[in-house]
Design an enzyme around this catalytic site. Structure first.
Site, PDB file in Angstrom:
ATOM      1  N   GLN A  64       1.020  -1.210   0.203  1.00  0.00           N
ATOM      2  CA  GLN A  64       0.104  -0.076  -0.119  1.00  0.00           C
ATOM      3  C   GLN A  64       1.105   1.499   0.058  1.00  0.00           C
ATOM      4  O   GLN A  64       2.281   0.977   0.040  1.00  0.00           O
ATOM      5  CB  GLN A  64      -1.026  -0.173   0.864  1.00  0.00           C
ATOM      6  CG  GLN A  64      -0.534  -0.721   2.421  1.00  0.00           C
ATOM      7  CD  GLN A  64      -1.107  -0.085   3.765  1.00  0.00           C
ATOM      8  OE1 GLN A  64      -1.324   0.556   4.536  1.00  0.00           O
ATOM      9  NE2 GLN A  64      -1.116  -1.418   4.283  1.00  0.00           N
ATOM     10  N   GLU A 116       3.403   8.267   7.890  1.00  0.00           N
ATOM     11  CA  GLU A 116       3.085   7.629   9.269  1.00  0.00           C
ATOM     12  C   GLU A 116       4.481   7.117  10.044  1.00  0.00           C
ATOM     13  O   GLU A 116       5.395   7.286   8.845  1.00  0.00           O
ATOM     14  CB  GLU A 116       2.757   6.540   9.332  1.00  0.00           C
ATOM     15  CG  GLU A 116       2.285   5.382   7.977  1.00  0.00           C
ATOM     16  CD  GLU A 116       2.717   4.144   7.288  1.00  0.00           C
ATOM     17  OE1 GLU A 116       2.532   3.492   7.722  1.00  0.00           O
ATOM     18  OE2 GLU A 116       0.396   4.571   7.461  1.00  0.00           O
ATOM     19  N   ARG A 174      -4.217   0.153  -2.232  1.00  0.00           N
ATOM     20  CA  ARG A 174      -3.300  -0.949  -2.304  1.00  0.00           C
ATOM     21  C   ARG A 174      -3.436  -1.429  -4.077  1.00  0.00           C
ATOM     22  O   ARG A 174      -3.988  -0.980  -4.934  1.00  0.00           O
ATOM     23  CB  ARG A 174      -4.943  -1.618  -1.550  1.00  0.00           C
ATOM     24  CG  ARG A 174      -5.047  -1.462  -0.002  1.00  0.00           C
ATOM     25  CD  ARG A 174      -6.291  -2.743   0.423  1.00  0.00           C
ATOM     26  NE  ARG A 174      -6.504  -2.378   1.604  1.00  0.00           N
ATOM     27  CZ  ARG A 174      -7.538  -1.598   2.012  1.00  0.00           C
ATOM     28  NH1 ARG A 174      -7.863  -0.629   0.585  1.00  0.00           N
ATOM     29  NH2 ARG A 174      -7.259  -1.317   2.701  1.00  0.00           N
TER      30      ARG A 174
END
Length: 406
Positions: free
Chosen positions: A94, A131, A282
């Site tokens: 992803q 992230e 994805r």
């Protein structure tokens, strides 16, 4: 300050034992426990000890909970999301969008009438999703495209005839565009042709492991593609795994993923902090929705030479605190270690914070409330809090998430 109950996500790739054992709940759990969310996302907001959801608590008094600076820069919502993550098998391959592409993608799917909770929806919100993940156990992952010359060396080491055309494509164009061309070929290949190449690749990977042993330079990659092929024999993600950095993090080490970085976590337990988003594009290794054209629109093909983040001592006067620096304004992550016998540490928050204990027991005092956190426990610290004091009752490690600097 108020304790938070996590939103528990029971995804199939999670472990039935890792997070339950860490948090002191019944193990094995009746289902895989993949993530504990501590935050205020629309898809799952943590509950506070007063019975309110954290997003409702923030909405009731955003000035007190978030503070003026966060409201000015991010509106009325918490800009970050904290997770405990436990992977027993590979997550989907992803990537996540930039802010601009997230807004464009969300608007386009709205215009096509795709419901926000539909299975074929890519964009659940209008936010980006950079992230950082810090390993709590040994953590294995595929992270970002490997430098081209290293991937050519891998193809040469495996010596699989079916891969030679792709090896030659990279050698002929050893840059981001060459990587784009090879990856595009992999993800658009008919399943029949893909299955044949994967079968030959597995043979080459097993042969490499047999001839060179598990300590050989490319053994981790060979083992990974063999494992992935067993579960996904006709999935382009098996071939895509050959193009990505395979990293092994020791506890305390981290990886950062900016917009468009292709990745797949393989196994391990970690603390993950991200912008407050659930947008995922994805590319394989999953039975879920895969949108190749949209994935290609967001992917960054420039090789990621070093995806790791080095912790460095913080300079805020908090003993035992180390920072995990990223360029993101939405979040900032640090770790505070409180060895047995160490004194309390105190600071004055400049905005909202989430404190997550990952080992030991810690007493948290904000001059009005005193609470005890054990491993897996978290608390919300509003922006209006005057000061926070941590005391490691049995020694403890606490991860501190707050809003980053502009």
């Amino acid at each position: 300050m108020v304790a938070l109950s996590p939103v528990v996500q029971a995804y199939a790739w999670g472990s039935r034992t890792a997070l339950p054992e860490m948090c002191g709940t019944a193990s094995p759990a009746p289902h895989p426990v993949a993530e504990h969310w501590f935050g205020a996302h629309d898809s799952g907001s943590s509950l506070c000890t007063d019975g309110r959801a954290l997003d409702a608590r923030i909405a009731a008094d955003p000035q007190r909970e978030l503070g003026g600076r966060v409201m000015d820069e991010f509106g009325g919502g918490l800009p970050f999301l904290v997770k405990l993550l436990s992977a027993e098998q590979a997550l989907s391959l992803q990537a996540h969008p930039s802010p601009e592409k997230a807004r464009e993608g969300y608007a386009a799917e709205d215009a096509r009438g795709i419901a926000v909770d539909a299975a074929d929806r890519n964009y659940r919100d209008v936010n980006h999703k950079p992230e950082i993940l810090v390993a709590l156990t040994e953590f294995h992952a595929l992270v970002g495209f490997r430098p081209v010359e290293r991937t050519i060396a891998l193809f040469d080491a495996l010596d699989v005839a079916a891969l030679r055309p792709f090896r030659d494509m990279l050698a002929g164009q050893p840059d981001a565009e060459g990587m784009r061309a090879v990856f595009t070929t992999f993800v658009t290949m008919p399943h029949g042709a893909l299955a044949e190449i994967v079968t030959e690749l597995v043979g080459g990977a097993v042969g490499y492991l047999t001839s060179h042993g598990v300590d050989a330079p490319w053994a981790p990659v060979a083992a990974t593609v063999t494992e992935l092929a067993e579960r996904y024999p006709t999935d382009p993600g098996v071939l895509a795994a050959l193009l990505l950095n395979r990293v092994v993090l020791r506890p305390g080490e981290a990886v950062y993923l900016g917009p468009g970085q292709l990745h797949a976590y393989l196994r391990g337990v970690g603390v993950e902090v991200m912008a407050n988003s659930d947008n995922v594009l994805r590319g394989g290794l999953t039975p879920k929705h895969v949108d190749v054209p949209e994935l290609m629109r967001v992917l960054e093909f420039t090789p990621l030479v070093d995806p790791t983040v080095q912790a460095r001592p913080a300079d805020r006067g908090i003993p035992g605190e180390v920072d995990y620096p990223t360029p993101e304004p939405d979040f900032a992550l640090s770790r505070i270690d409180l060895p047995v016998g160490s004194g309390p540490v105190t600071w004055r928050p400049e905005g909202p914070e989430v404190l997550l204990c990952t080992s030991g027991t810690v007493c948290v005092d904000d001059d009005e409330t005193v609470d005890t956190l054990r491993a897996g426990g978290a608390c919300w610290v509003p922006a209006s809090t005057g000061s926070v004091t941590l005391t490691g009752e049995q020694g403890a490690t606490v991860f501190r998430t707050r809003v980053g600097d502009r």
